[in-house]
Motif scaffolding. Structure first.
Motif, PDB file in Angstrom:
ATOM      1  N   THR A 115     -27.062  -7.322  -4.719  1.00  0.00           N
ATOM      2  CA  THR A 115     -27.446  -8.318  -3.653  1.00  0.00           C
ATOM      3  C   THR A 115     -26.684  -8.418  -2.746  1.00  0.00           C
ATOM      4  OG1 THR A 115     -26.430 -10.191  -4.747  1.00  0.00           O
ATOM      5  CG2 THR A 115     -28.585  -9.698  -5.624  1.00  0.00           C
TER       6      THR A 115
ATOM      7  N   VAL B 120     -20.438 -13.483  -6.168  1.00  0.00           N
ATOM      8  CA  VAL B 120     -20.852 -14.289  -7.453  1.00  0.00           C
ATOM      9  C   VAL B 120     -19.279 -14.948  -8.093  1.00  0.00           C
ATOM     10  CG1 VAL B 120     -22.093 -14.135  -9.751  1.00  0.00           C
ATOM     11  CG2 VAL B 120     -22.723 -12.845  -7.821  1.00  0.00           C
TER      12      VAL B 120
ATOM     13  N   ASP C 226     -14.265 -14.774  -6.772  1.00  0.00           N
ATOM     14  CA  ASP C 226     -15.519 -14.315  -6.708  1.00  0.00           C
ATOM     15  C   ASP C 226     -15.713 -12.746  -6.935  1.00  0.00           C
ATOM     16  OD1 ASP C 226     -16.139 -17.088  -6.682  1.00  0.00           O
ATOM     17  OD2 ASP C 226     -16.919 -17.032  -4.706  1.00  0.00           O
TER      18      ASP C 226
ATOM     19  N   GLN D 262     -23.937 -10.404  -2.377  1.00  0.00           N
ATOM     20  CA  GLN D 262     -23.625 -11.860  -2.667  1.00  0.00           C
ATOM     21  C   GLN D 262     -22.304 -11.698  -3.351  1.00  0.00           C
ATOM     22  OE1 GLN D 262     -25.138 -14.530  -1.041  1.00  0.00           O
ATOM     23  NE2 GLN D 262     -26.567 -13.269  -0.206  1.00  0.00           N
TER      24      GLN D 262
ATOM     25  N   ASP E  42     -21.536  -8.823  -5.800  1.00  0.00           N
ATOM     26  CA  ASP E  42     -22.574  -7.892  -6.542  1.00  0.00           C
ATOM     27  C   ASP E  42     -23.183  -7.112  -5.500  1.00  0.00           C
ATOM     28  OD1 ASP E  42     -25.298  -7.342  -7.634  1.00  0.00           O
ATOM     29  OD2 ASP E  42     -25.890  -9.568  -8.188  1.00  0.00           O
TER      30      ASP E  42
ATOM     31  N   ARG F  82     -13.023 -19.188  -3.450  1.00  0.00           N
ATOM     32  CA  ARG F  82     -13.711 -17.719  -3.419  1.00  0.00           C
ATOM     33  C   ARG F  82     -12.806 -16.643  -3.751  1.00  0.00           C
ATOM     34  NH1 ARG F  82     -16.898 -20.095   1.770  1.00  0.00           N
ATOM     35  NH2 ARG F  82     -18.372 -21.321   0.812  1.00  0.00           N
TER      36      ARG F  82
END
Length: 143
Positions: free
Chosen positions: A38, A42, A32, A40, A35, A29
């Motif tokens: 959201t 991504v 990543d 989250q 975002d 991760r």
């Protein structure tokens, strides 16, 4: 004296009739991106590497349990969301958060559970058991 496990390998081989793929997030991760809309994380695309594909089996760990509460009425506990993946011993060792995808079935009469085809599972415990012919890992449904 070495044990001859070829007979057991043939019997277990008949159970390993799901076409499975094992995927690993190349940088976990750490790559990543958040975002802001959201909230989250991504992953960048493409983010996963195919590390193995072959025959195995994905099966539920257990069935709903029927228990008797003190009042004598029956209650059905919800079924587990955990599954186990049975892989051949020569499959690479998996790590937590690796993903197993059921790509299809090699079973002559069709898949054991047609709803599993196309589903993905996250490896939650890679050390459930290793035997002379199979390795078992615990997985959880992703989608």
């Amino acid at each position: 004296m070495a044990f001859d496990v070829e007979g057991a390998r043939r019997v277990v081989g008949r159970v390993l009739d799901d076409k499975l793929e094992a995927w690993r997030d190349s940088a976990s991760r750490t790559d990543d991106v958040l975002d802001d809309a959201t909230g989250q994380l991504v992953p960048p695309a493409p983010d996963e590497l195919l590390i193995w594909n072959g025959l195995g089996a994905v099966m539920p760990l257990g069935r709903p349990a029927v228990t008797r509460p003190l009042s004598g009425a029956f209650a059905v506990e919800p079924p587990t969301t955990e599954y186990q993946a049975v892989l051949p011993v020569d499959a690479p060792e998996l790590r937590p958060d690796d993903v197993i995808r059921v790509a299809g079935s090699a079973r002559p009469g069709g898949p054991r559970d047609p709803q599993l085809v196309g589903r993905r599972f996250r490896v939650s415990d890679e050390a459930v058991g290793t035997f002379s012919v199979v390795r078992i890992v615990r997985v959880q449904v992703i989608d």
